[in-house]
Write a protein that holds these residues in place. Structure first.
Motif, PDB file in Angstrom:
ATOM      1  N   ARG A  38      -6.891  -2.012 -28.201  1.00 38.45           N
ATOM      2  CA  ARG A  38      -6.783  -3.141 -27.495  1.00 38.45           C
ATOM      3  C   ARG A  38      -5.677  -3.139 -26.356  1.00 38.45           C
ATOM      4  N   TRP A  39      -4.740  -2.299 -26.750  1.00 40.37           N
ATOM      5  CA  TRP A  39      -3.609  -2.328 -25.901  1.00 40.37           C
ATOM      6  C   TRP A  39      -4.167  -1.325 -24.718  1.00 40.37           C
ATOM      7  N   GLU A  40      -4.862  -0.448 -24.906  1.00 40.35           N
ATOM      8  CA  GLU A  40      -5.531   0.596 -23.861  1.00 40.35           C
ATOM      9  C   GLU A  40      -6.352  -0.243 -23.070  1.00 40.35           C
ATOM     10  N   GLU A  41      -7.139  -1.254 -23.538  1.00 43.04           N
ATOM     11  CA  GLU A  41      -7.988  -1.983 -22.783  1.00 43.04           C
ATOM     12  C   GLU A  41      -7.104  -2.666 -21.708  1.00 43.04           C
ATOM     13  N   LYS A  42      -5.979  -3.414 -22.254  1.00 41.93           N
ATOM     14  CA  LYS A  42      -5.013  -4.133 -21.457  1.00 41.93           C
ATOM     15  C   LYS A  42      -4.257  -3.681 -20.476  1.00 41.93           C
ATOM     16  N   LYS A  43      -3.901  -2.333 -20.811  1.00 37.62           N
ATOM     17  CA  LYS A  43      -3.248  -1.232 -19.953  1.00 37.62           C
ATOM     18  C   LYS A  43      -4.432  -0.882 -18.543  1.00 37.62           C
ATOM     19  N   ALA A  44      -5.576  -0.725 -18.963  1.00 40.08           N
ATOM     20  CA  ALA A  44      -6.604  -0.124 -18.129  1.00 40.08           C
ATOM     21  C   ALA A  44      -6.945  -1.336 -17.336  1.00 40.08           C
ATOM     22  N   HIS A  45      -6.790  -2.466 -17.595  1.00 39.72           N
ATOM     23  CA  HIS A  45      -6.981  -3.566 -16.627  1.00 39.72           C
ATOM     24  C   HIS A  45      -5.864  -3.674 -15.774  1.00 39.72           C
ATOM     25  N   ASN A  46      -4.847  -3.680 -16.078  1.00 42.18           N
ATOM     26  CA  ASN A  46      -3.550  -3.905 -15.389  1.00 42.18           C
ATOM     27  C   ASN A  46      -3.514  -2.590 -14.380  1.00 42.18           C
ATOM     28  N   VAL A  49      -6.153  -3.430 -11.438  1.00 46.62           N
ATOM     29  CA  VAL A  49      -5.825  -4.695 -10.505  1.00 46.62           C
ATOM     30  C   VAL A  49      -4.509  -4.253  -9.838  1.00 46.62           C
ATOM     31  N   GLY A  50      -3.758  -3.389 -10.431  1.00 51.92           N
ATOM     32  CA  GLY A  50      -2.378  -2.906  -9.757  1.00 51.92           C
ATOM     33  C   GLY A  50      -1.236  -4.367 -10.075  1.00 51.92           C
ATOM     34  N   LYS A  51      -0.044  -3.516  -9.943  1.00 47.20           N
ATOM     35  CA  LYS A  51       0.920  -4.715 -10.476  1.00 47.20           C
ATOM     36  C   LYS A  51       0.932  -5.665  -9.157  1.00 47.20           C
ATOM     37  N   GLY A  52       1.186  -6.983  -9.688  1.00 51.14           N
ATOM     38  CA  GLY A  52       1.133  -7.889  -8.535  1.00 51.14           C
ATOM     39  C   GLY A  52      -0.538  -8.622  -8.129  1.00 51.14           C
ATOM     40  N   GLY A  53      -1.279  -7.758  -8.594  1.00 46.34           N
ATOM     41  CA  GLY A  53      -2.905  -8.011  -8.353  1.00 46.34           C
ATOM     42  C   GLY A  53      -3.058  -9.328  -9.186  1.00 46.34           C
ATOM     43  N   GLN A  54      -4.232  -9.765  -8.761  1.00 44.69           N
ATOM     44  CA  GLN A  54      -4.906 -11.024  -9.780  1.00 44.69           C
ATOM     45  C   GLN A  54      -5.232 -10.576 -11.050  1.00 44.69           C
ATOM     46  N   GLY A  55      -4.784 -11.211 -12.081  1.00 46.21           N
ATOM     47  CA  GLY A  55      -4.978 -10.955 -13.353  1.00 46.21           C
ATOM     48  C   GLY A  55      -4.095  -9.956 -14.176  1.00 46.21           C
ATOM     49  N   TYR A  56      -2.837  -9.621 -13.414  1.00 44.54           N
ATOM     50  CA  TYR A  56      -2.158  -8.392 -13.954  1.00 44.54           C
ATOM     51  C   TYR A  56      -1.328  -9.096 -14.955  1.00 44.54           C
ATOM     52  N   ASP A  57      -1.196  -8.551 -16.259  1.00 38.47           N
ATOM     53  CA  ASP A  57      -0.341  -9.031 -17.203  1.00 38.47           C
ATOM     54  C   ASP A  57       0.803  -8.249 -17.345  1.00 38.47           C
ATOM     55  N   PRO A  58       2.029  -8.859 -17.103  1.00 40.98           N
ATOM     56  CA  PRO A  58       3.322  -8.094 -16.998  1.00 40.98           C
ATOM     57  C   PRO A  58       3.993  -8.114 -18.150  1.00 40.98           C
ATOM     58  N   THR A  59       3.110  -8.866 -19.462  1.00 39.76           N
ATOM     59  CA  THR A  59       3.873  -8.823 -20.601  1.00 39.76           C
ATOM     60  C   THR A  59       3.124  -7.610 -21.532  1.00 39.76           C
ATOM     61  N   VAL A  60       2.281  -6.804 -20.915  1.00 39.64           N
ATOM     62  CA  VAL A  60       1.724  -5.667 -21.473  1.00 39.64           C
ATOM     63  C   VAL A  60       2.444  -4.409 -21.154  1.00 39.64           C
ATOM     64  N   PRO A  61       2.987  -3.783 -22.158  1.00 37.20           N
ATOM     65  CA  PRO A  61       4.001  -2.695 -21.790  1.00 37.20           C
ATOM     66  C   PRO A  61       2.833  -1.498 -21.256  1.00 37.20           C
ATOM     67  N   MET A  62       3.289  -0.841 -20.265  1.00 40.44           N
ATOM     68  CA  MET A  62       2.602   0.426 -19.946  1.00 40.44           C
ATOM     69  C   MET A  62       2.868   1.585 -20.200  1.00 40.44           C
ATOM     70  N   HIS A  63       3.586   1.765 -21.153  1.00 36.44           N
ATOM     71  CA  HIS A  63       4.081   3.180 -21.644  1.00 36.44           C
ATOM     72  C   HIS A  63       2.644   3.667 -22.467  1.00 36.44           C
ATOM     73  N   ASP A  64       2.811   4.900 -22.835  1.00 34.81           N
ATOM     74  CA  ASP A  64       1.727   5.384 -23.805  1.00 34.81           C
ATOM     75  C   ASP A  64       2.101   5.832 -25.086  1.00 34.81           C
ATOM     76  N   VAL A  65       1.414   5.813 -26.051  1.00 29.80           N
ATOM     77  CA  VAL A  65       1.505   6.146 -27.500  1.00 29.80           C
ATOM     78  C   VAL A  65       0.302   7.305 -27.676  1.00 29.80           C
ATOM     79  N   VAL A  66       0.640   8.441 -28.375  1.00 25.49           N
ATOM     80  CA  VAL A  66      -0.227   9.268 -28.679  1.00 25.49           C
ATOM     81  C   VAL A  66      -0.040   9.893 -30.244  1.00 25.49           C
ATOM     82  N   ILE A  67      -1.049   9.887 -30.776  1.00 18.09           N
ATOM     83  CA  ILE A  67      -1.034  10.486 -32.321  1.00 18.09           C
ATOM     84  C   ILE A  67      -1.296  11.804 -31.982  1.00 18.09           C
TER      85      ILE A  67
END
Length: 295
Positions: A38-46, A49-67
């Motif tokens: 779910r986090w990846e889906e939110k980051k992909a949307h951000n 649309v780009g930062k400041g774009g319509q629908g951008y969610d600033p509450t979603v952390p944009m760093h990555d986690v890799v197992i």
């Protein structure tokens, strides 16, 4: 954490042996994968649309986690293998209890186990009832294999591999799974592998050679790699490829073997399955011995 424009946190997950409590471990991994998905889906949307774009969610952390690593013993090793296999398709999350298969191989393997879920069967049985059967006694000329019938464990492992999505339909590797994922499982050798650690610094006129410390190593690690290259990795690691019959056979055998319990559950035979060089290299890594001539 990598020092890049997009920070990346690398995870190695170790899962303990837990017998039937492996269901708890499987539930945790299922929840973790759902959260990362779910986090990846939110980051992909951000990103779209780009930062400041319509629908951008600033509450979603944009760093990555890799197992990078999944490792475990017994139930933990089984969960690690099933978790790695689950990423070949988008696994449906389970939000409420179900008595029928869900398509989520973590849930189905650890909650439904080998229960007869088909209500049309004349005498449906639960897994632990099946483990009291005697169908394994004398099978293949092997006499009494264990206190409990281990056939249900075989059935669960077989089902995991049989229900794997066809190779041509597998999904692209999720961003939260390393392209060079390592999957480790402990294998207990009851007999043990004998070897001698030499002490070359010792000298005496009364000894014609330097004595060594003799011991048996009872734990071998089945160390699988996703990005396996024969020329580079042979006898160092094992090939992780569920679509290769030989590799899949060894993966399944190790998944069963990591849960083998002396007397209680059937031991697994590895005659000819692991090379002597692989066993030696596994012992060297376990003991953190850098010089192979020291053994």
């Amino acid at each position: 954490m990598a020092d890049t424009d997009t920070p990346t946190f690398h995870l190695g997950i170790t899962m303990a042996g837990a017998v039937s409590a492996g269901a708890y471990t499987a539930g945790f991994m299922d929840y973790l994968l759902e959260a990362l998905e779910r986090w990846e889906e939110k980051k992909a949307h951000n990103r779209e649309v780009g930062k400041g774009g319509q629908g951008y969610d600033p509450t979603v952390p944009m760093h990555d986690v890799v197992i990078d690593v999944l490792g475990g013993a017994s139930a933990g090793g089984m969960v690690g293998m099933i978790t790695a296999l689950s990423t070949y398709a988008k696994m449906p999350p389970v939000h409420s209890p179900s008595d029928t298969p869900t398509g989520n191989i973590l849930y189905d393997s650890w909650v439904l186990l080998d229960d007869d879920v088909d209500s049309t069967l004349p005498n449906p049985e639960m897994t632990f009832e099946k483990m009291l059967h005697t169908q394994d006694l004398g099978a293949d000329g092997g006499g009494v294999k264990s206190l409990l019938n281990s056939r249900p464990i075989d059935a669960i492992a077989d089902r995991v591999f049989e229900q794997l999505v066809p190779q041509e339909k597998q999904r692209p590797r999720p961003p939260y799974i390393s392209e060079d994922l390592h999957v480790l499982m402990t294998l207990c050798s009851i007999r043990g592998v004998p070897f001698e650690v030499k002490f070359n610094t010792f000298s005496s006129a009364k000894f014609p050679y330097s004595p060594g410390h003799r011991m048996h190593e009872h734990m071998i690690v089945a160390h699988f790699k996703w990005r396996y290259k024969t020329a580079r990795d042979q006898d160092l690691y094992l090939k992780f490829d569920p679509y290769d019959p030989e590799a899949a056979g060894l993966m399944k055998l190790c998944t069963k073997a990591t849960g083998a319990f002396p007397i209680g559950l059937e031991m697994r035979q590895f005659q000819g399955k692991l090379s002597k060089e692989y066993v030696k290299n596994s012992i060297l890594r376990n003991l953190d011995i850098q010089d192979p001539n020291a053994v």
